[in-house]
Write a protein that holds these residues in place. Structure first.
Motif, short mmCIF file in Angstrom:
data_model
loop_
_atom_site.label_atom_id
_atom_site.label_comp_id
_atom_site.label_asym_id
_atom_site.label_seq_id
_atom_site.Cartn_x
_atom_site.Cartn_y
_atom_site.Cartn_z
N CYS A 192 0.83 -1.48 -0.04
CA CYS A 192 0.15 -0.01 0.07
C CYS A 192 0.87 1.05 0.01
O CYS A 192 0.45 2.14 -0.70
CB CYS A 192 -0.77 0.01 1.31
N ARG A 193 2.01 1.21 0.82
CA ARG A 193 2.82 2.25 0.91
C ARG A 193 3.61 2.55 -0.26
O ARG A 193 3.78 3.79 -0.69
CB ARG A 193 3.78 2.14 1.98
N GLU A 194 3.98 1.66 -1.12
CA GLU A 194 4.54 1.69 -2.26
C GLU A 194 3.64 2.05 -3.28
O GLU A 194 4.06 3.03 -4.11
CB GLU A 194 4.99 0.09 -2.74
N ASN A 210 4.37 5.52 -5.43
CA ASN A 210 4.53 5.71 -7.06
C ASN A 210 3.34 5.66 -7.72
O ASN A 210 3.32 6.03 -8.88
CB ASN A 210 5.57 4.24 -7.37
N GLY A 211 2.26 6.32 -6.93
CA GLY A 211 0.86 6.64 -7.89
C GLY A 211 0.25 5.42 -8.36
O GLY A 211 -0.53 5.57 -9.24
N LYS A 212 0.61 4.29 -8.26
CA LYS A 212 0.04 3.01 -8.97
C LYS A 212 -1.32 2.94 -8.41
O LYS A 212 -1.65 2.96 -7.11
CB LYS A 212 1.03 1.84 -8.55
N ALA A 213 -2.29 2.80 -9.32
CA ALA A 213 -3.84 2.73 -8.74
C ALA A 213 -4.17 1.18 -8.42
O ALA A 213 -5.15 1.13 -7.49
CB ALA A 213 -4.61 3.18 -10.03
N VAL A 214 -3.95 0.14 -9.04
CA VAL A 214 -4.06 -1.04 -8.71
C VAL A 214 -2.81 -1.99 -8.66
O VAL A 214 -2.13 -1.79 -9.57
CB VAL A 214 -5.02 -1.87 -9.98
N THR A 215 -2.93 -3.11 -8.01
CA THR A 215 -1.78 -3.92 -7.88
C THR A 215 -2.23 -5.37 -7.21
O THR A 215 -3.32 -5.43 -6.51
CB THR A 215 -0.64 -3.47 -7.05
N PRO A 249 -2.78 -20.25 1.21
CA PRO A 249 -2.37 -19.27 -0.24
C PRO A 249 -3.59 -18.17 -0.52
O PRO A 249 -4.61 -18.80 -0.58
CB PRO A 249 -1.99 -19.94 -0.98
N VAL A 250 -3.21 -16.99 -0.50
CA VAL A 250 -4.14 -15.86 -0.79
C VAL A 250 -3.56 -14.97 -2.13
O VAL A 250 -2.65 -14.91 -2.19
CB VAL A 250 -4.67 -15.12 0.32
N ASP A 251 -4.67 -14.71 -2.74
CA ASP A 251 -4.49 -13.66 -3.66
C ASP A 251 -5.30 -12.23 -3.41
O ASP A 251 -6.12 -12.14 -2.85
CB ASP A 251 -5.08 -14.04 -4.93
N VAL A 252 -4.11 -11.05 -3.38
CA VAL A 252 -4.33 -9.80 -2.73
C VAL A 252 -4.53 -8.90 -3.85
O VAL A 252 -3.51 -8.61 -4.63
CB VAL A 252 -3.55 -9.75 -1.61
N SER A 253 -5.83 -8.39 -3.92
CA SER A 253 -5.92 -7.32 -4.96
C SER A 253 -6.20 -6.00 -4.41
O SER A 253 -6.98 -5.81 -3.49
CB SER A 253 -7.02 -7.52 -5.91
N ILE A 254 -5.17 -4.84 -4.77
CA ILE A 254 -5.32 -3.51 -3.81
C ILE A 254 -5.85 -2.46 -4.78
O ILE A 254 -4.96 -2.57 -5.95
CB ILE A 254 -3.83 -3.39 -3.31
N LYS A 255 -6.76 -1.63 -4.42
CA LYS A 255 -6.99 -0.42 -5.50
C LYS A 255 -6.99 0.63 -4.57
O LYS A 255 -7.58 0.63 -3.53
CB LYS A 255 -8.31 -0.66 -6.08
N SER A 273 -4.51 12.04 -0.34
CA SER A 273 -5.18 11.14 0.50
C SER A 273 -6.21 10.25 0.09
O SER A 273 -6.55 10.45 -1.13
CB SER A 273 -5.58 11.42 1.93
N GLY A 274 -6.50 9.09 0.62
CA GLY A 274 -7.76 8.21 -0.09
C GLY A 274 -7.87 6.96 0.77
O GLY A 274 -7.50 7.07 1.98
N ARG A 275 -8.24 6.00 -0.03
CA ARG A 275 -8.44 4.80 0.78
C ARG A 275 -8.12 3.57 -0.13
O ARG A 275 -8.01 3.59 -1.13
CB ARG A 275 -10.19 4.50 1.08
N PHE A 276 -7.69 2.57 0.71
CA PHE A 276 -7.11 1.43 -0.25
C PHE A 276 -8.26 0.27 0.11
O PHE A 276 -8.94 0.16 1.20
CB PHE A 276 -5.97 0.53 0.45
#
Lengths: 550, 127
Positions: free
Chosen positions: A255-257, A261-266, A276-282, A290-293
């Motif tokens: 999230c900090r990265e 770097n202004g990346k919107a989705v990862t 094992p989990v898949d994590v999608s962050i927007k 500021s904003g929310r993840f």
């Protein structure tokens, strides 16, 4: 007070009023008159007054009541018209009256609607509903339900409608009146509520994290369960605070990265409590950076397990197929080498056919294994610093037997000096062997095949050119598709599997390169591929190393 | 003569390998159908080289070699694996863990004697 009571009291007042006036007239006229006149006129006058005044007073009261009622109805209709959309339709289903509210809702002008069939207002998919409404009205029944109207701008608005039939004084069908309420917002709210409910009940975990404070602002039920908390327990708590489950650190780092770097989705894959989990962050932007993840966590233990079973299965099948093939090919090889004594020429010929097809079966098994790896993204690419010139010479020598078999010559160009390249040597040989083997198969005996290497600044280009029949124009678009040479009747004879070029394409692309061809019917074909001198994977590794040592 | 201990569960493959190696006339061969049989007979046979199939029921070729390596008499004997899986990573791992060579199945029986000899020579030069 009831209407009847009211009526009774007003009548009594009128009668009493009339009698009062009559009494007063009698007393006054009796004092003024004298003789017979004093006896007759006051009495006649009093009777007349007592008879007419109550009627007059009652009619006055009735008129006032009527005026009051009209006034109240007008107000009511006004309020009603402000709240609801109203339209009147004639006996031919044409709009004859529409109120302002309807015009505002639909975006039409009055002139655009008056005279139009009522279905003009309906969304296309509502035509069936319109027919149902008409059917009810014609039977004298009113209709109530949800209707979707089409606005002038094409958007759809949802309305709750009550539609009543109208009849003329002779009882004949005269049309209908529709009263509608805009429920689009209500529907939106319901949909939002359903969405929120669905998200809450979703099997995957959902977190919403405030980007400034790095604290939770929302967790759905699955996430609450995983954190062993309730909706009131997590609000305001930081990700680090709940790191006892051991994976929020990685999520927080990501999230900090993203914020930096202004990346919107990862996306990332990690392990949570051995799952094992898949994590999608927007990142949902707010104000002033500021904003929310919004974080979606999906348990992928099942697909991972299935993938493992599948890989094991394919590996086992491959093993089980290769073992008997080892015996078949081995036995035939020994026979052909005359280990078991001399054989008649016809027997040798037949053995060669069987041996060649056993070879083909081995290729098919290898290709299927490769294809499985490609499909599942599990193709291994092991980069090494190699000399491309040496690799090409090695591949050429390894294929000398095939060159003899097809009666072709191979000419090497551009490899007099070493050509350094970072690539997977085994995969490179696999691709070149495949392109060469195609070139042999489709070349005329006695013709020459050229392998040319070109230094292209940051890339290296490898070109394999034959002097064969070329690829027909209508076949060219599917040349890299699987089993693209399905229609090729001599595939079995030539030993192809129909998968080779598809696999070559996947390998080259996996190594960060491109592959293509140019072909002219009757003149031959050039297959070429370009590989970066430093592959993207290697470049990343070098950059990572540089960053870590900086 | 090179003394070769061949461990392979598939009887047909054993026979083909035997025929190919006998033809060269340079091998003295003992064949076993399982890892446990090989462990039991290895010391007495005192081979110069092991030829082990990887996938065998009971004990795999790798497990068989690991057990034999615990015997000081057998610890330094070069081992060649045969595998039908031929996964690049698997081959690399076997080589990294001391295999002298990995031969993929199906193998060319006529080339087998030379492959074994080359592997022994390579091991000798690296000692």
């Amino acid at each position: 007070m009831t209407k009847f009571t009211k009526l009774k009291s007003s009548t009594a007042i009128a009668v009493l009023g009339g009698c009062g006036l009559a009494g007063a007239y009698y007393a006054a006229s009796h004092l003024l008159l004298s003789g017979q006149a004093a006896a007759v006129f006051p009495a006649l006058g009093a009777i007349a007054i007592a008879g007419t005044v109550p009627s007059f007073l009652m009619s006055m009261s009735a008129a006032r009541q009527c005026r009051d009622t009209r006034f109240t109805m007008g107000q009511r209709l006004d309020a009603f018209g402000k709240h609801a959309c109203i339209n009147v339709v004639d006996d031919k289903d044409k709009l004859v009256e529409v109120n302002e509210k309807l015009l505002k809702l639909t975006g039409y002008d009055r002139d655009e609607l008056i005279g139009q069939p009522v279905t003009y207002l309906y969304n296309d998919i509502e035509k069936e509903v319109a027919a149902e409404i008409r059917h009810s009205l014609r039977r004298g029944q009113s209709w109530e339900g949800e209707t979707r109207l089409r606005r002038k701008d094409g958007r759809v608005v949802f309305t709750q409608s009550t539609i009543m039939p109208l009849f003329d004084s002779a009882g004949k069908w005269a049309g209908s009146i529709s009263v509608r309420t805009d429920i689009s917002r209500t529907n939106e709210l319901i949909a939002e509520r359903h969405t929120a409910q669905t998200l809450y009940e979703l099997r995957d975990d959902i977190w919403i994290i405030d980007s400034d404070t790095e604290t939770f602002s929302y967790l759905n039920r699955s996430a609450e369960k995983r954190f062993s908390t309730s909706s009131s327990g997590y609000r305001g708590r930081s990700l680090l605070e709940v790191d006892h489950i051991g994976y929020t650190t990685e999520v927080l780092k990501t999230c900090r990265e993203m914020r930096a770097n202004g990346k919107a989705v990862t996306r990332l894959e990690t392990v949570l409590l051995d799952t094992p989990v898949d994590v999608s962050i927007k990142f949902l932007h707010g104000t002033e950076g500021s904003g929310r993840f919004l974080i979606l966590i999906t348990d992928i233990s099942e697909p991972v397990e299935q993938e493992k079973h599948k890989a094991d299965f394919i590996s086992t099948v491959s093993h089980e197929l290769r073992s008997p093939l080892t015996s078949i090919k081995g036995a035939m090889g020994l026979l052909l080498s005359k280990s078991a004594g001399e054989l008649p020429d016809k027997a040798i010929s037949l053995l060669e056919i069987a041996h060649r097809n056993a070879d083909r079966l081995v290729l098919i098994i290898n290709d299927i294994l490769d294809l499985d790896k490609i499909t599942n993204g599990g193709m291994e690419i092991e980069l090494k610093d190699v000399d491309l010139a040496a690799l090409i010479k090695e591949t050429d020598q390894a294929n000398a037997m095939l060159q003899q078999r097809f009666g072709v010559k191979v000419q090497l160009t551009g490899i007099d000096l070493p050509v350094p390249l970072s690539t997977d040597p085994n995969r490179f040989i696999q691709v070149l062997t495949n392109l060469l083997s195609n070139a042999y198969k489709f070349s005329k005996p006695g013709s020459t095949i050229t392998i040319e290497v070109k230094d292209e600044d940051t890339n290296v280009g490898v070109f394999v050119t034959d002097e064969g029949h070329g690829i027909p124009q209508d076949e060219q678009h599917k040349i890299f598709s699987r089993f693209s040479d399905m229609a090729n009747s001599d595939r079995a004879l030539k030993g192809g599997t129909g998968l080779g070029l598809n696999i070559c394409q996947a390998i080259i692309e996996n190594m960060g390169g491109t592959i293509g061809f140019e072909s002219t019917e009757g003149r031959g074909t050039t297959f070429y591929f370009h590989l970066p001198k430093v592959s993207p994977q290697r470049k990343n590794t070098v950059e990572d190393l540089a960053a870590s040592t900086a | 003569m090179i003394k070769l201990l061949h461990v392979e569960d598939d009887a047909d493959i054993r026979e083909i390998a035997m025929m190919a190696l006998e033809l060269s006339g340079e091998f003295e061969i003992l064949q076993c159908s399982s890892g446990s049989e090989a462990i039991a007979k290895a010391r007495a046979f005192a081979p110069d080289v092991f030829l082990l199939d990887m996938m065998m029921p009971g004990m795999t070729g790798r497990e068989t070699l690991d057990q034999m390596r615990q015997d000081p008499m057998l610890a330094s004997i070069p081992a060649i694996f045969m595998t039908a899986r031929a996964q690049h990573s698997e081959i690399e791992e076997l080589l990294m863990n001391g295999a002298a060579k990995v031969i993929s199945k199906p193998f060319d029986p006529m080339a087998l004697p030379d492959q074994i000899k080359q592997a022994i020579q390579k091991t000798d030069t690296t000692k």
